[in-house]
Structure formats: structure tokens, C-alpha cells
Design an enzyme around this catalytic site. Structure first.
Site, PDB file in Angstrom:
ATOM      1  N   HIS A 205     -23.646 -83.915  19.491  1.00 23.11           N
ATOM      2  CA  HIS A 205     -24.931 -84.586  19.272  1.00 23.11           C
ATOM      3  C   HIS A 205     -24.741 -86.090  19.087  1.00 23.11           C
ATOM      4  O   HIS A 205     -25.496 -86.899  19.636  1.00 23.11           O
ATOM      5  CB  HIS A 205     -25.635 -83.989  18.051  1.00 23.11           C
ATOM      6  CG  HIS A 205     -26.309 -82.683  18.313  1.00 23.11           C
ATOM      7  ND1 HIS A 205     -25.612 -81.522  18.565  1.00 23.11           N
ATOM      8  CD2 HIS A 205     -27.637 -82.353  18.349  1.00 23.11           C
ATOM      9  CE1 HIS A 205     -26.463 -80.520  18.744  1.00 23.11           C
ATOM     10  NE2 HIS A 205     -27.706 -81.001  18.626  1.00 23.11           N
ATOM     11  N   HIS A 247     -20.950 -80.859  10.799  1.00 24.92           N
ATOM     12  CA  HIS A 247     -19.765 -81.640  11.123  1.00 24.92           C
ATOM     13  C   HIS A 247     -19.276 -82.388   9.890  1.00 24.92           C
ATOM     14  O   HIS A 247     -20.030 -82.612   8.939  1.00 24.92           O
ATOM     15  CB  HIS A 247     -20.049 -82.650  12.234  1.00 24.92           C
ATOM     16  CG  HIS A 247     -20.336 -82.040  13.564  1.00 24.92           C
ATOM     17  ND1 HIS A 247     -19.343 -81.622  14.423  1.00 24.92           N
ATOM     18  CD2 HIS A 247     -21.519 -81.786  14.186  1.00 24.92           C
ATOM     19  CE1 HIS A 247     -19.899 -81.124  15.514  1.00 24.92           C
ATOM     20  NE2 HIS A 247     -21.216 -81.214  15.405  1.00 24.92           N
TER      21      HIS A 247
END
Length: 285
Positions: A205, A247
């Protein structure tokens, strides 16, 4: 001794052991049965035959108080021992940064679950997550490419499609090579995942957000408020990856750098009607 004019063969006397000729010659060269000593080892006879050589096989007995390496065992050199006892400064620094990264990422994962500190904002974070997903961007770009009547617009959209595909391939390759697992506090409820999405490094992303942001600011004519909005969108998408627990911070930072660099590759390999006439002919009406 002679019996009947014939000499009786000499045999071993009482208390003696008969030895072979080669054994006697070998042991006679040894002297008293001790070959010598060297490097702290004494060579002693093994009592197999009468002379004490057991077929010429000898044993080596270590001298007390002297350390000897075991046969077939590789011992570390003094330099290797020093490296284990004194790790390099780079190794200590990397380990410290990794520990800080894991600690800070867990502290910032305030939307990782419904019971987290900002668990009520998790639905909003998931909407932002979808806005940076690859599938909506691929489908939207492909649809715009099919509906476009302008050759200039088709050129921009075709290169955007190329950029998005390049981003997917590069992120998948790096994730497959590094194979860093996702944070332990992450919930695997992401929108449309594939096999490599179980890995964390880098953030796809964040890579896509940086790539699209640079692409849009470079090739679309936008007012200043819209340009600021595009930059804010890229930052919010990146931050949301840590807040959702998807993440670690280093995953996102590397993803931003990778996306920024991938745009340079797209510019260098820019597709145009002159460089790829066959490809543009497929989209002409």
C-alpha cells in the site's frame, strides 16, 4: 639342537610369543618400542603381538596437561571466537533498530483490533486500506483506458496501468525474497489477499501510494488543494498500515522509498505511440 642329524627348528621359549619376520624387523628399527614424542604426544606400543606393536599399529596418548584437538572436529579460529564475543557495531546497531521498530510499531497499532485504544476507528481505517489496494486501482485504470477517446489520455492511463503492474511484481518479488512475517498483533482480515500477502516487507500500500502520488502530480493538471489532498492521501494510507497492525514502521518506510524509485523506472520506460505502436493500436477505436 640336533635330532637324528637334523636340526630342530627353534621355537619360542617358555614365556615368549612367536612373532613374524616383518614384525621383528619393524620393531627392531624402533628400538625399545618407543618411536619418540612430539607436539606433546608420546607414541607407545600396543600389546597385540609379542613385541608390543600389534601389527605395526600404534596408539597416541596425550600428555597430561596438554590440550589436543579432537580428530574430525573443526575448531573456531581465534578470530571467530573474537567475533562471537565482540559482535560488530553494525550488528548491534541493526539489532537495536529492529527492536525499536517492533516496539514502536506495536505501540502505534492503535486500530489493530476492536479492543485496541482506537478500535472504534478501525472501520474507517479499513476504508482507507481499500482506497490504496491494487485491485480498485487496476480496475479503475483499465475502465478509464477503455472509455477514453483522447490519445493523450490513453497514453497517460496506459502508463499508469504499466506502473501499477510493475508495482505489483516488484512488491511480490521483494516479499518473496525477504519473507518477513507480519506483526503478531495483526488480524488477517485484509481485503483480497494472495499468497505473498502473508509477508510484511515491504508495504504494498505504501509503495503504491508513493508511486501513484508522484504519477498524478506529474501528469495531471490539478489545483493546489487537490494536489495537497493527493499527498495527504498517500501519507494517510501509509500511516494506516501501522495503525491497523498490518505492517511495521520499516515496512512502510521502505515501501515509500520503493514506490518513489519505481516512478523513475516508469518515466525512463515511458510508453508512447512512437515506442510501442502495436500496444497503442489495441486501444484505438
Amino acid at each position: 639342537m640336533r635330532l637324528g642329524g637334523r636340526q630342530r627348528p627353534q621355537g619360542p621359549r617358555k614365556g615368549e610369543v612367536q612373532t613374524s619376520g616383518w614384525c621383528r624387523s619393524l620393531c627392531g628399527a624402533r628400538g625399545a618400542g618407543i618411536v619418540g614424542s612430539g607436539a606433546g604426544l608420546k607414541v607407545l606400543p600396543v600389546h597385540g603381538c609379542g613385541c608390543g606393536c600389534r601389527g605395526g599399529v600404534e596408539e597416541q596418548h596425550p600428555t597430561p596437561g596438554v590440550q589436543h584437538p579432537m580428530p574430525g572436529v573443526q575448531h573456531p579460529t581465534p578470530g571467530e571466537d573474537c567475533m562471537k564475543l565482540n559482535p560488530s557495531f553494525l550488528g548491534i546497531a541493526l539489532s537495536s533498530l529492529l527492536a525499536i521498530d517492533l516496539w514502536a510499531s506495536k505501540r502505534l497499532g492503535v486500530c489493530a483490533g476492536e479492543g485496541s485504544a482506537w478500535g472504534s476507528a478501525r472501520p474507517l481505517m479499513k476504508v482507507i486500506e481499500v482506497s490504496g489496494h491494487g485491485i480498485p486501482w487496476l480496475l479503475g485504470t483499465f475502465y478509464g483506458l477503455c472509455q477514453s477517446d483522447s490519445s493523450a489520455a490513453r497514453e497517460v492511463l496506459l502508463n499508469l496501468l504499466f506502473a501499477l503492474l510493475l508495482d505489483l511484481v516488484m512488491v511480490a518479488v521483494v516479499k518473496g525474497l525477504v519473507r518477513r512475517p507480519r506483526p503478531t498483533h495483526n488480524k488477517m482480515d485484509m481485503f483480497v489477499t494472495i499468497s505473498v500477502d502473508k509477508y510484511s516487507f515491504p508495504s504494498g500500500h505504501a509503495t503504491r501510494a508513493a508511486l501513484v502520488c508522484r504519477f498524478v502530480l506529474r501528469h495531471l493538471v490539478l489545483a493546489v488543494p487537490l494536489r495537497v489532498l493527493v499527498v495527504l492521501w498517500a501519507l494517510i494510507v501509509s500511516i494506516s498500515r501501522v495503525m491497523l497492525g498490518r505492517h511495521n514502521m520499516t515496512d512502510v518506510l521502505f515501501g515509500l522509498l520503493l514506490g518513489y524509485a519505481l516512478y523513475g523506472v516508469v518515466e525512463h520506460c515511458w510508453l508512447s505511440p512512437a515506442s510501442a505502436p502495436t500496444l497503442f493500436a489495441l486501444w484505438s477505436h
